[in-house]
Design an enzyme around this catalytic site. Sequence first.
Site, mmCIF file in Angstrom:
data_model
loop_
_atom_site.group_PDB
_atom_site.id
_atom_site.type_symbol
_atom_site.label_atom_id
_atom_site.label_comp_id
_atom_site.label_asym_id
_atom_site.label_seq_id
_atom_site.Cartn_x
_atom_site.Cartn_y
_atom_site.Cartn_z
ATOM 1 N N TYR A 183 67.004 40.014 104.391
ATOM 2 C CA TYR A 183 66.263 38.744 103.926
ATOM 3 C C TYR A 183 65.105 39.235 102.857
ATOM 4 O O TYR A 183 64.686 38.453 101.811
ATOM 5 C CB TYR A 183 65.354 38.384 105.076
ATOM 6 C CG TYR A 183 66.198 37.485 106.121
ATOM 7 C CD1 TYR A 183 65.939 36.139 106.013
ATOM 8 C CD2 TYR A 183 66.885 38.021 107.086
ATOM 9 C CE1 TYR A 183 66.535 35.238 106.739
ATOM 10 C CE2 TYR A 183 67.490 37.137 107.721
ATOM 11 C CZ TYR A 183 67.376 35.664 107.473
ATOM 12 O OH TYR A 183 68.239 34.913 108.604
ATOM 13 N N TYR A 216 63.517 39.768 97.426
ATOM 14 C CA TYR A 216 62.025 39.578 96.933
ATOM 15 C C TYR A 216 61.534 40.890 96.378
ATOM 16 O O TYR A 216 60.562 40.739 95.676
ATOM 17 C CB TYR A 216 61.300 39.022 98.285
ATOM 18 C CG TYR A 216 61.720 37.694 98.567
ATOM 19 C CD1 TYR A 216 61.363 36.476 98.000
ATOM 20 C CD2 TYR A 216 62.434 37.453 99.826
ATOM 21 C CE1 TYR A 216 61.767 35.416 98.394
ATOM 22 C CE2 TYR A 216 62.957 36.435 100.299
ATOM 23 C CZ TYR A 216 62.712 35.226 99.487
ATOM 24 O OH TYR A 216 63.217 33.878 99.884
#
Length: 609
Positions: free
Chosen positions: A380, A384
Amino acid sequence: MKRRNLTPPTPEQTKRQLVAMSDPAWAKHTIAAAGLAGDVVAPIFNSWSRKYGKGSNEQRSAANVWLRRFLSSKTVAGLPRRVRLDARADSVLLDEGTIDTTAKKLAALALHSGWPRSQCPELQALARQLLVHLPEVKKDRSNLEPCRLRAVDPDFWKRQIRSVHGRAFESVAIAAGLVNRRRALYVSDATQSRVNGRRRKNRDILSSLVATNEFGDSFTLQELADKGPSNPVIKRAELMVRTRGLEDYAKEQGDIGVFLTLTAPGRMHARQSKTGEENPNFCHVTPRHVHDYLNTVWARTRAQWARDGIRCYGVRTVEPHHDGTPHWHLLLFVAPADRKAMLKTFRDYALQDSPSEKGAWLRRFTFKTIDPEKGSAVGYLAKYISKNIDGFKADGAPVEDYDFESSDTKLAKIHESAVRVGAWASSHGIRQFQFIGTTSVTVWRELRRLKADQVEEGLRAYVEAADASNWGDFVRLCGGPAAPRKDIPVCTHREARQNRYAEFVKVTKGITFRPTGEIVETRIHVWTVGSAKHGDMPSAARQAPRVAPWTRVNNCTGIAPSLAKTLSAEIILHQPPLPTLPPLTVPPGRFFPDWIGMLTNQASPPLTS
């Protein structure tokens, strides 16, 4: 010859002349009369031109109203009035030559006046004009010498001028419409160019200096810098290793992972997310102020968790929206029994400001519980991390996915936009990554300087875990994320050293193993820096001693310094007092799927409009 009348026009005559002007001439006259710095005039006029365009009379009238409102407000694009009054002839975004000259002038004024032992009105006036602050003298005047040494140091002024003027220009650029998905992503092109130039200059300087230790081993400073966390490859790998270690530890403890996103209220966004058009409710706050607001929400939430006995640990990343407004992504691990209370508290504080705003329930605070069968927590967060560093994968290949913050006509790859994300964080002074409730990484890094056979038996397990890049084992050996700092078996060993400003600061020299009292020095070399061409010590290095590294202090329950020392009262964010937490309710027709599941312990129905 008839003599011309040089009598200045009356206000009535000036008004008639303005009425007779064409709209472009009126716009130029109005902007010039505002007394703005030279380099912000063109962006504001270009923004007016785009609004004016070739549209209908209503659109042209709206453009004129926007310009009049933009220039007549108490602040100009969120900047204090003195930007208009004191920086008329100068630029807001100063070039390096001007910064260097101005910093030397400030240092010379302080040196010859004997400030702060004696007053220097000229120094104070110049500092006010440049929007920088003199070193703060304590009431008991015990720090006169450090303040004097700072004031006579050009480097001290350079840092301030770069920071203040860089952020001031970005504030104008954001308000003038130069930073959005259709113009320039995250930062203005001028700021991006300035940051790139500084990075090239820094690399050239580091490559031209050679550090030599007592054994005669020599490296350029750039080679030494590339061996540390400032290297994007090492930084990305270390973040991934630490995140993976926390996930492994969480699985052992039976904790679950939750991926959360926290955004600011709509009035803090300069541009609309889909079209890139101006947000009519924008309150002209800077990205740094928005970050401080999010930090305040986080501090209040964490304080409430501490009162409720909820323990969380994980990592936080900060990244910009297309218009430079920051938002947070958090990967937190928590006990399953505390998950609902944790989310309820975070939701309440996130919606404390303007909870009835359209879309607040859908976008202000969202979360996703991580299902280990569908993917890992690191998966996840990996995108980022890469997007906010350099846009590359662990194998060195670029991330080919698109950065959808860019417009449909200017879709950019993540490895392309990552450069602009770095410039955004550097310009606004925003820390991109922070680990929460976990062991100190400084001890980890110091242990990685050692080998297992260099230490006693008790410390050997810690060195082996650090050397094997096993962050999960290292956290477990240190007592876990909940262990009080004073009970952690290993800690940094620091020594007091006087810096260039005659202040005693503590610098890291090694580690201390508390059970046995063993002190292991990890920084044993003495380095001498000289020129790569001539092998001698540069004059700047001879004149000033080496500066000890700065330490970061996290005052999570205090007011953010940038809010307390803001340049203008008009842009201080309103922070209401903490009321009693409202009950967890969901407005009808505005359900977010995960909220339904959490409230009813049932499968979430489809999202209704």
